[in-house]
Design a protein around this motif. Structure first.
Motif, PDB file in Angstrom:
ATOM      1  N   ALA A  63      28.703   8.614 -94.210  1.00 52.01           N
ATOM      2  CA  ALA A  63      27.919   7.684 -95.019  1.00 52.01           C
ATOM      3  C   ALA A  63      28.132   8.000 -96.493  1.00 52.01           C
ATOM      4  CB  ALA A  63      26.435   7.796 -94.671  1.00 52.01           C
ATOM      5  N   ALA A  64      27.997   6.981 -97.306  1.00 45.36           N
ATOM      6  CA  ALA A  64      28.149   7.131 -98.751  1.00 45.36           C
ATOM      7  C   ALA A  64      26.792   7.425 -99.378  1.00 45.36           C
ATOM      8  CB  ALA A  64      28.722   5.854 -99.348  1.00 45.36           C
ATOM      9  N   ILE A  65      26.827   8.165-100.461  1.00 45.89           N
ATOM     10  CA  ILE A  65      25.595   8.410-101.212  1.00 45.89           C
ATOM     11  C   ILE A  65      25.300   7.195-102.083  1.00 45.89           C
ATOM     12  CG2 ILE A  65      24.481   9.866-102.939  1.00 45.89           C
ATOM     13  CD1 ILE A  65      26.249  12.183-101.832  1.00 45.89           C
ATOM     14  N   ALA A  66      26.287   6.737-102.829  1.00 45.34           N
ATOM     15  CA  ALA A  66      26.139   5.558-103.689  1.00 45.34           C
ATOM     16  C   ALA A  66      26.422   4.295-102.881  1.00 45.34           C
ATOM     17  CB  ALA A  66      27.094   5.652-104.872  1.00 45.34           C
ATOM     18  N   ASP A 109      18.985   9.586 -91.477  1.00 46.39           N
ATOM     19  CA  ASP A 109      20.093  10.520 -91.275  1.00 46.39           C
ATOM     20  C   ASP A 109      19.636  11.962 -91.431  1.00 46.39           C
ATOM     21  OD1 ASP A 109      21.998   8.500 -90.816  1.00 46.39           O
ATOM     22  OD2 ASP A 109      22.409   8.300 -92.960  1.00 46.39           O
ATOM     23  N   PHE A 110      18.754  12.218 -92.371  1.00 41.70           N
ATOM     24  CA  PHE A 110      18.257  13.571 -92.612  1.00 41.70           C
ATOM     25  C   PHE A 110      17.364  14.064 -91.471  1.00 41.70           C
ATOM     26  CE2 PHE A 110      19.283  11.889 -96.776  1.00 41.70           C
ATOM     27  CZ  PHE A 110      19.968  12.941 -97.358  1.00 41.70           C
ATOM     28  N   LEU A 111      16.835  13.131 -90.700  1.00 40.86           N
ATOM     29  CA  LEU A 111      15.972  13.468 -89.581  1.00 40.86           C
ATOM     30  C   LEU A 111      16.748  13.575 -88.271  1.00 40.86           C
ATOM     31  CD1 LEU A 111      13.076  10.988 -90.461  1.00 40.86           C
ATOM     32  CD2 LEU A 111      13.305  13.392 -91.139  1.00 40.86           C
ATOM     33  N   GLU A 112      17.847  12.854 -88.175  1.00 41.04           N
ATOM     34  CA  GLU A 112      18.607  12.789 -86.929  1.00 41.04           C
ATOM     35  C   GLU A 112      19.759  13.787 -86.845  1.00 41.04           C
ATOM     36  OE1 GLU A 112      17.891  10.833 -84.250  1.00 41.04           O
ATOM     37  OE2 GLU A 112      16.070  10.306 -85.343  1.00 41.04           O
ATOM     38  N   PHE A 113      20.402  14.073 -87.962  1.00 40.93           N
ATOM     39  CA  PHE A 113      21.582  14.931 -87.949  1.00 40.93           C
ATOM     40  C   PHE A 113      21.210  16.387 -88.216  1.00 40.93           C
ATOM     41  CE2 PHE A 113      23.453  10.787 -88.680  1.00 40.93           C
ATOM     42  CZ  PHE A 113      24.573  10.823 -87.868  1.00 40.93           C
ATOM     43  N   PRO A 164      14.284  13.564 -97.390  1.00 40.31           N
ATOM     44  CA  PRO A 164      12.823  13.562 -97.274  1.00 40.31           C
ATOM     45  C   PRO A 164      12.324  14.987 -96.991  1.00 40.31           C
ATOM     46  CG  PRO A 164      13.839  12.515 -95.359  1.00 40.31           C
ATOM     47  CD  PRO A 164      14.943  12.853 -96.308  1.00 40.31           C
ATOM     48  N   GLN A 165      11.072  15.241 -97.278  1.00 37.24           N
ATOM     49  CA  GLN A 165      10.508  16.575 -97.059  1.00 37.24           C
ATOM     50  C   GLN A 165      10.587  16.997 -95.601  1.00 37.24           C
ATOM     51  OE1 GLN A 165       6.597  16.785 -98.732  1.00 37.24           O
ATOM     52  NE2 GLN A 165       7.383  16.953-100.815  1.00 37.24           N
ATOM     53  N   THR A 166      10.650  16.043 -94.707  1.00 34.57           N
ATOM     54  CA  THR A 166      10.702  16.346 -93.277  1.00 34.57           C
ATOM     55  C   THR A 166      12.132  16.504 -92.755  1.00 34.57           C
ATOM     56  OG1 THR A 166      10.590  13.982 -92.820  1.00 34.57           O
ATOM     57  CG2 THR A 166       8.506  15.214 -92.778  1.00 34.57           C
ATOM     58  N   SER A 167      13.089  16.579 -93.653  1.00 38.95           N
ATOM     59  CA  SER A 167      14.506  16.688 -93.258  1.00 38.95           C
ATOM     60  C   SER A 167      14.739  17.913 -92.394  1.00 38.95           C
ATOM     61  CB  SER A 167      15.384  16.782 -94.511  1.00 38.95           C
ATOM     62  OG  SER A 167      16.725  17.017 -94.139  1.00 38.95           O
ATOM     63  N   LYS A 168      15.506  17.722 -91.314  1.00 39.00           N
ATOM     64  CA  LYS A 168      15.901  18.858 -90.479  1.00 39.00           C
ATOM     65  C   LYS A 168      17.372  19.228 -90.725  1.00 39.00           C
ATOM     66  CE  LYS A 168      17.827  16.979 -86.289  1.00 39.00           C
ATOM     67  NZ  LYS A 168      18.008  17.258 -84.891  1.00 39.00           N
ATOM     68  N   ALA A 169      18.095  18.382 -91.430  1.00 39.73           N
ATOM     69  CA  ALA A 169      19.531  18.581 -91.632  1.00 39.73           C
ATOM     70  C   ALA A 169      19.806  19.721 -92.597  1.00 39.73           C
ATOM     71  CB  ALA A 169      20.164  17.301 -92.150  1.00 39.73           C
ATOM     72  N   LEU A 183      22.312  14.647-102.387  1.00 38.92           N
ATOM     73  CA  LEU A 183      21.781  14.693-101.029  1.00 38.92           C
ATOM     74  C   LEU A 183      20.436  15.412-100.984  1.00 38.92           C
ATOM     75  CD1 LEU A 183      25.086  15.468 -99.126  1.00 38.92           C
ATOM     76  CD2 LEU A 183      23.696  13.384 -98.888  1.00 38.92           C
ATOM     77  N   LYS A 184      20.335  16.518-101.691  1.00 35.06           N
ATOM     78  CA  LYS A 184      19.068  17.261-101.699  1.00 35.06           C
ATOM     79  C   LYS A 184      17.952  16.461-102.355  1.00 35.06           C
ATOM     80  CE  LYS A 184      20.921  21.879-101.194  1.00 35.06           C
ATOM     81  NZ  LYS A 184      21.153  23.210-101.792  1.00 35.06           N
TER      82      LYS A 184
END
Length: 138
Positions: free
Chosen positions: A21-24, A58-62, A81-86, A76-77
């Motif tokens: 995935a792209a950031i921009a 993506d931050f929750l799934e990967f 989200p605060q709940t990110s597991k990645a 990316l950081k």
């Protein structure tokens, strides 16, 4: 390019979901750069990826989200989200012979930058797959 390379290592591992995935948003909806496709073809790989923008999900799934340079990691950081597991990492951290940053080959006028990026991405993906996936059974 990194998505295709990592997929080549994980071809027999049905437990992995690999995506890019792209950031921009300026690349969203685009196919890979022709020089990228050429270098992948030189290594018997392909890509039919259409760029999408990274999402909060993506931050929750990967388990891992890779950037290619320090700016990617910063962005990316900030987006996570605060709940990110990645784990947010430079892919090049797994290239034990080179600097951690994988330069963007797009601005190299020829194919050389893409070939150089491929070599660094290949080493990084190989080491990541062996060190993190195979040893930890992710």
């Amino acid at each position: 390019m990194a998505e295709s390379v990592l997929r080549s290592f994980a071809v027999d591992n049905n437990n992995l979901f690999i995506d890019s995935a792209a950031i921009a948003d300026w690349n969203v909806g685009r196919s890979p750069e022709p020089r990228c496709i050429q270098v992948l073809a030189e290594h018997n790989m392909t890509s039919d990826h259409i760029t999408r923008q990274i999402s909060d999900n993506d931050f929750l799934e990967f388990d891992y989200i890779f950037g290619m340079d320090d700016y990617n990691i910063e962005d990316l950081k900030e987006r996570a989200p605060q709940t990110s597991k990645a784990k947010i990492l430079l892919l090049g951290e797994y290239d034990y012979n080179k600097p951690n940053v994988i330069p963007d080959p797009y601005f190299d006028r020829g194919i050389h930058g893409f070939r150089s990026a491929y070599e660094q991405i290949y080493r990084s993906c190989k080491n990541f797959y062996q060190d993190e996936i195979l040893q930890n059974k992710v």
